[in-house]
Design an enzyme around this catalytic site. Structure first.
Site, PDB file in Angstrom:
ATOM      1  N   GLY A 194       0.779  -0.982   0.135  1.00  0.00           N
ATOM      2  CA  GLY A 194       0.093  -0.023   0.051  1.00  0.00           C
ATOM      3  C   GLY A 194       0.687   1.403   0.028  1.00  0.00           C
ATOM      4  N   SER A 226       1.315   3.536  -3.361  1.00  0.00           N
ATOM      5  CA  SER A 226       0.828   4.476  -4.068  1.00  0.00           C
ATOM      6  C   SER A 226      -0.666   5.118  -3.743  1.00  0.00           C
ATOM      7  CB  SER A 226       0.563   4.068  -5.622  1.00  0.00           C
ATOM      8  OG  SER A 226       1.875   3.887  -6.250  1.00  0.00           O
ATOM      9  N   SER A 264      -0.883  -4.579  -6.229  1.00  0.00           N
ATOM     10  CA  SER A 264      -1.499  -5.836  -6.796  1.00  0.00           C
ATOM     11  C   SER A 264      -1.552  -6.985  -5.682  1.00  0.00           C
ATOM     12  CB  SER A 264       0.060  -6.040  -7.623  1.00  0.00           C
ATOM     13  OG  SER A 264       0.349  -5.261  -8.585  1.00  0.00           O
ATOM     14  N   GLU A 280      15.188  -5.258  -4.308  1.00  0.00           N
ATOM     15  CA  GLU A 280      14.406  -6.338  -4.114  1.00  0.00           C
ATOM     16  C   GLU A 280      13.422  -6.358  -5.554  1.00  0.00           C
ATOM     17  OE1 GLU A 280      15.260  -8.400  -2.186  1.00  0.00           O
ATOM     18  OE2 GLU A 280      16.203  -6.619  -1.102  1.00  0.00           O
ATOM     19  N   GLU A 288      10.519   7.595 -16.707  1.00  0.00           N
ATOM     20  CA  GLU A 288      10.948   9.005 -16.542  1.00  0.00           C
ATOM     21  C   GLU A 288      11.481   8.872 -15.139  1.00  0.00           C
ATOM     22  OE1 GLU A 288       7.963   8.011 -17.829  1.00  0.00           O
ATOM     23  OE2 GLU A 288       8.473   8.592 -19.782  1.00  0.00           O
TER      24      GLU A 288
END
Lengths: 364, 395
Positions: free
Chosen positions: B129, B131, B163, B246, B380
């Site tokens: 958790g 973003s 995810s 990782e 970016e």
């Protein structure tokens, strides 16, 4: 011989340090008037010419992995010179020669730097005619890299029913003329070889027919990896110029390197260089460890990637510098021109891409 | 990738891994899962992971005190290579559990928190958790609030792009504990149970049809202080230390998957009767560029592994790998979908299974490839990181 990363770092540091003592600089920049003889004397003193020559002939047999490190450091300082032609190509060509006599005659002098060989990998307009004893050469090889400094040349020639022949010819022998070829890359000394009834004794034939074509393919592969390594050094040097400039140069009240458009360009240049470095290292090792057939795709891939990266990074470095890099005095142009010679020599990267494509997609 | 396995222990390990996998790797799993539900797919991956663990092949590179084999990264890569040879699946649902979550717990956890690693080896799914709708590339501007009340924190806010959250038992959570501190300093790192009251998970239907990402809504969720990782306000630093390495470690032999996909596309071009002349040559040329890039990626990965084995850290080669890999996947799948013509664009239906990112359904794979150029730091952001941290350019 496989080098650990510590050994690679140590060897690279010694090569870089050694070159720094013989490369002329002017106001902190690479001087335009280098002394190839002085560089070669130093190289010979520390044994670089013998890196690809077996110990039995006075070399160290260290292999292409080590030689590629020398090429890379040479490329970083835009050094002129005989290393690529003599220590890499001539040594490899002679190692595969048909006759021991040729090896016995030349390899010890290649290894200690007292003789310098140069090698052409394209047949061009050179023709060989068999005589009762050996061959006679007529015609012109349009250019040989580092040919301006060589004692002898190894040339392929068209040979009628035999297909082709690969011979060694002493550049001082009768009927042989060497003509300097000026390219846009003034850091290197190319030469054309013109033969007019030049006699080649049987003992000077390196290979004939199919095995000559194979030898030429092998030499082109070594040449490609060597200029690819030269390209990696060039990328690192010209990228550093661009980074330094982007940190110092201020526009709109800020260093131009703080603008994301410039930053991203420099990051992409770095990625191109770092990936080229890894690829060339792997290709050099593959040449040391495997036969030509198994290393062919990796050689083509690494060569294509590193050289094309050099061409584009050198162009981007000019863009980052702006107008100042369009001046004759600025070093960017030297890197750009050397990148282009690297691109078009040893078959040209477009041709290597074709080689790779043929290996990848079966033709209908 | 030919990983140099110099000592014989690695070779013994390879032989053992190969023979076990040949006997136990699931067969025809793609076909069997084609009509399964998302839950069934997740369960399949977890069950497979537990079997692998039983054979000592899930986490050979973890220290023995955490249930691993005490080997190095080379042995982990050996397993991945051997799994590829027999066509065995990677346990995708446990991707975060096995990599990012485990490394974070092992490195920074209290003894109690370290015990959670054991749960991973029993199939605990972890999600992340990080973003938020308004905190993407500028992650440090996150606004989910964790307010201290005695021995607990009460958390309110919203997370997104998590995810596997729909299947997860645990979440690596970043939340703001000090709204008055400078933005990087006010963040803390929490380990949150997903069955806590006030946690609502809503799967997001992606453009590909997959439902891998989720939104997580947090409404007065109580987290005990003992499940704060590290010190209060140290969350940003902790998140950053595990984030890069990782993510990259499990990627170190992805070039081999790409190579196999390149060969498949090469065959598809060779067999495509509708491609002729310059059209065919153009596609071959573009595929050649990607194939060369794949060889270069393989060489770069090999160098990164060698550096990691020698020094225990990923050197300057590492930051380029994610950037390079993600852009190659995007180009390759695009070429492949173009070769397929309209056949590549036949609607796969409403329910698309998560069977790998190079599944051979090239258009779906192509759309999905943007998750690689966006997630875990956009291309970016990667270039900013390279420019600032590697090249030393000013911010």
């Amino acid at each position: 011989m496989h080098l650990s990363s510590d050994e690679r770092d140590d060897f690279r540091a010694s090569v870089r340090g050694g070159l720094a003592t013989v490369i002329r600089t002017q106001a902190g920049k690479i001087a335009r008037d280098q002394d190839p003889a002085a560089i070669w004397r130093y190289a010979s003193d520390v044994g670089w010419p013998g890196l690809l020559v077996a110990e039995a002939y006075g070399g160290t047999g260290a292999g292409m992995e080590a030689a590629a490190i020398v090429c890379q450091e040479i490329g970083r300082v835009l050094a002129p010179g005989q290393f690529l032609a003599s220590a890499v190509l001539a040594a490899v060509a002679l190692a595969g020669a048909e006759h021991d006599a040729l090896r016995d005659r030349w390899l010890p002098e290649i290894a200690d730097g007292s003789a310098v060989g140069a090698v052409a990998v394209t047949v061009g307009g050179m023709k060989g005619s068999p005589t009762g004893e050996g061959w006679v050469l007529d015609g012109k090889t349009d250019w040989i890299l580092d040919g301006g400094d060589a004692t002898f040349a190894i040339l392929p020639a068209a040979a009628g029913v035999d297909g082709e022949v690969l011979v060694l010819i002493d550049l001082a022998s009768q009927g042989v003329t060497r003509v300097p070829v000026m390219t846009v890359d003034r850091t290197r000394r190319l030469a054309a070889i013109v033969c007019d009834g030049a006699a080649v004794p049987p003992a000077s034939v390196i290979a004939c027919g199919g095995s000559a074509a194979e030898a030429r393919a092998q030499l082109a592969a070594y040449g490609l990896v060597a200029v690819a390594a030269d390209s990696v050094g060039g990328i690192e040097a010209v990228l550093q110029l661009a980074i330094d400039y982007a940190r110092d140069r201020k526009q709109f009240g800020r260093p131009i390197g703080s603008f994301q458009a410039v930053k991203h360009k420099l990051a992409s240049m770095y990625v191109a260089g770092a990936s080229s470095s890894a690829a060339v290292e792997a290709a050099a090792r593959a040449l040391d460890e495997g036969d030509l057939e198994s290393s062919q795709m990796l050689v083509a891939a690494a060569g294509h990637h590193a050289i094309e990266s050099y061409v584009s990074v050198a162009g981007d470095a000019i863009q980052v510098h702006g107008g100042v890099a369009m001046t004759w005095e600025h070093d960017c142009q030297l890197f750009f021109k050397r990148a282009w010679l690297n691109r078009n020599i040893f078959g040209g990267t477009a041709q290597w891409r074709e080689t790779y494509a043929r290996g990848l997609v079966p033709t209908a | 990738m030919a990983v140099a396995t110099t000592h014989s222990a690695s070779e013994e390990f390879r032989v053992r891994a190969r023979s076990w996998l040949q006997a136990h790797a699931p067969q025809d799993w793609r076909e069997r899962l084609a009509s399964a539900t998302d839950r069934q797919v997740a369960d399949f991956y977890i069950e497979w992971a537990l079997q692998l663990h039983g054979a000592g092949l899930l986490v050979p590179h973890w220290p023995q005190e955490f249930g691993g084999g005490g080997y190095g990264i080379q042995e982990q890569l050996v397993v991945q290579q051997e799994m590829r040879k027999v066509g065995a699946p990677r346990p995708r649902t446990l991707q975060i559990s096995l990599n990012h979550a485990a490394a974070t717990l092992m490195r920074h956890g209290t003894p109690t928190q370290k015990n959670l690693v054991g749960g991973i080896l029993e199939g605990d799914v972890w999600c992340q958790g990080f973003s938020e709708p308004d905190a993407g590339s500028d992650l440090a501007s996150l606004r989910t609030l964790a307010a201290r009340h005695g021995e607990t924190y009460v958390v309110n806010g919203q997370k997104i792009w998590s995810s596997f959250a729909a299947h997860a038992q645990w979440c690596l959570l970043l939340a703001r504990t000090d709204p008055t501190a400078p933005k990087h300093a006010g963040i803390s790192f929490f380990l949150m149970r997903m069955d806590s009251p006030g946690v609502t998970v809503r799967p997001i239907r992606q453009s590909t049809g997959h439902r891998e990402f989720c939104e997580i809504f947090l409404d007065d969720v109580v987290i005990p202080v003992e499940f704060r990782l590290g010190a209060e306000g140290d969350g940003w630093r902790l998140a950053r230390t595990t984030l890069v390495s990782e993510r990259v470690l499990p990627m170190l032999d992805e070039a081999e998957d790409l190579r196999a996909a390149v060969r498949t596309v090469a065959m598809q071009i060779a067999e495509a009767d509708h491609l002729r002349g310059h059209a065919r040559d153009g596609l071959v040329d573009r595929l050649t560029e990607v194939a060369i890039g794949t060889d270069v990626l393989a060489a770069s990965s090999e160098k990164a592994v060698a550096e990691y084995v020698e020094t225990g850290a990923l050197g300057a080669t590492a930051p380029i790998l994610k950037l390079y890999h993600s852009e190659l996947v995007q180009r390759l799948t695009g070429i492949a979908a173009e070769v397929g013509g309209v056949y590549a664009l036949i609607d796969p239906g409403d329910e698309v299974r998560d069977l790998g990112y190079l599944s051979g359904d090239w258009f779906t794979d192509h759309m999905r490839s943007w998750t690689f150029t966006i997630a875990a730091g956009t291309s970016e952001i990667q270039r900013n990181l390279i420019a600032e941290r590697v090249l030393g350019l000013p911010r």
